[in-house]
Design a protein around this motif. Structure first.
Motif: not given
Length: 392
Positions: A303-305, A319-321, A325-328, A361
């Motif tokens: 999740h969110g990765k 990580p999305a950092s 974009s996360g969750n992608s 997505d």
């Protein structure tokens, strides 16, 4: 606080070290980081290569030609839009057989059992123990992995073979880079490895290769999987292993690797923001082609990765950092591109199909085009994701 009079020169070499580290920590591309440190000796001293650097934005590395052992490696940086050709001296005379954890795996073209791990940014390399004899005479590929992509974890190199025609028995070998220079590789049956990567790597780090190999041989003697054939390797049937948080799952890319439009000449041109025709992904808990899909909500470790998927390779999870974009799921795809028009309004002679960076997505279940990878990318050498780092 010291003030600077109007018109006076500023001595940038006297900037506080904490300010320099703060600025350098915001540089997304490794080449920008190198340029920053090269500005002057004071900046280089204040910001060492591994200064608080966790993640650079990922690069795309061109798949190597098996006949190219020059040591030249081509990278593309989506964040800067620039290409980098890096000559890696430790890869001279070797083919690039894989990558991961910011490292490239080289196999000697004259000695197929000789391997090396090298960081292309620093040039630092580590010679691996000789590969097991059972890898002789079969195409060998591999990757490096770590529990901590930031660079503090133990690096494990993995090699595997692809026996021709299913006649030979496939296997996987693991090596701890830091501590097993003399201990050699732990060899396990290919069928037993891929969905148990986290557990096997953890046991290798904790107990060493001899213990792992002996335990797996005992299991194989009971289960019989040591006598099977290679039924799967990364990318086969569009399946790619996703390892994260101690869990191994399988990401299946439903889009055809070679869109029919390329062969038939049809297809609708795409541009950034457009939907990618026919592209979709499915998450499973097995490499079985008939396996049931897993709902993304049932994979909390993802999740969110950000998941980076490329051909013939396991996936990277970040990580999305890293600026994505996360969750992608980010992937590369050949698509028909818009007609090129020259300055005089005429139609250009450019390649009708281009290499595009795309995003799936996972919440909306939609794939869209992010950008066109510039230049003429070689279809015979598709891109793979690479995580640049100055660590290791």
């Amino acid at each position: 606080m010291e003030t600077v009079e109007e018109g006076s020169a500023v001595d940038w070499t006297r900037l506080p070290a904490n300010v320099l580290r703060s600025v350098s920590g915001r540089l997304a591309d490794p080449q920008d980081f190198v340029s920053f440190r090269a500005a002057c000796p004071a900046w280089r001293l204040a910001v060492p290569e591994d200064a608080h650097r966790r993640f650079f934005h990922p690069w795309i590395v061109e798949s190597s030609d098996p006949d190219d052992d020059s040591g030249n490696v081509l990278f593309y940086s989506p964040s800067s839009g620039e290409y980098h050709v890096i000559h890696v001296a430790a890869l001279e005379g070797k083919r690039v057989a894989g990558h991961g954890a910011g490292l490239l795996l080289g196999i000697d073209t004259a000695d197929e059992l000789s391997a090396v791990l090298v960081n292309p940014l620093t040039g630092e390399s580590a010679t691996a123990p000789r590969l097991p004899e059972r890898f002789r005479g079969t195409p060998v590929y591999g990757f490096a992995a770590t529990d901590d992509p930031a660079g503090e974890g133990e690096v494990v190199a993995v090699v595997y073979n692809r026996p021709a025609g299913g006649q030979a028995r496939g296997c996987v070998a693991l090596w701890r880079r830091r501590r097993d220079a003399g201990a050699g590789w732990a060899t396990v049956p290919a069928q037993a490895f891929w969905m148990r990567m986290p557990q096997l790597r953890a046991r290798l780090v904790a107990h060493g290769p001899q213990v792992v190999e002996a335990e797996e041989a005992a299991i194989a003697a009971v289960n019989g999987h040591a006598h099977g054939h290679v039924e799967w390797f990364p990318g086969m049937r569009g399946a790619h292993v996703v390892e994260h948080g101690g869990q191994a799952r399988v990401l299946v890319r439903m889009e055809l690797e070679q869109p029919p439009a390329i062969a038939g000449g049809g297809g609708v041109p795409v541009k950034p923001g457009d939907t990618v025709p026919g592209a979709s992904f499915e998450l499973r808990n097995t490499v079985d082609p008939e396996g049931d899909a897993v709902d993304w909500a049932s994979a909390p470790e993802l999740h969110g990765k950000v998941i980076l998927q490329s051909e013939d390779s396991i996936c990277h999870v970040l990580p999305a950092s890293v600026g994505l974009s996360g969750n992608s799921v980010y992937f590369l795809s050949w698509q028909r591109q818009e007609v090129v028009v020259d300055e005089d309004g005429g139609v250009g002679d450019g390649e009708p199909f281009g290499y595009f960076l795309c995003r799936w997505d996972v919440i909306k279940g939609v794939a869209t085009v992010v950008e066109k990878v510039p230049g003429a990318w070689d279809r015979q050498k598709p891109g793979r994701w690479f995580l640049p780092t100055f660590k290791y």
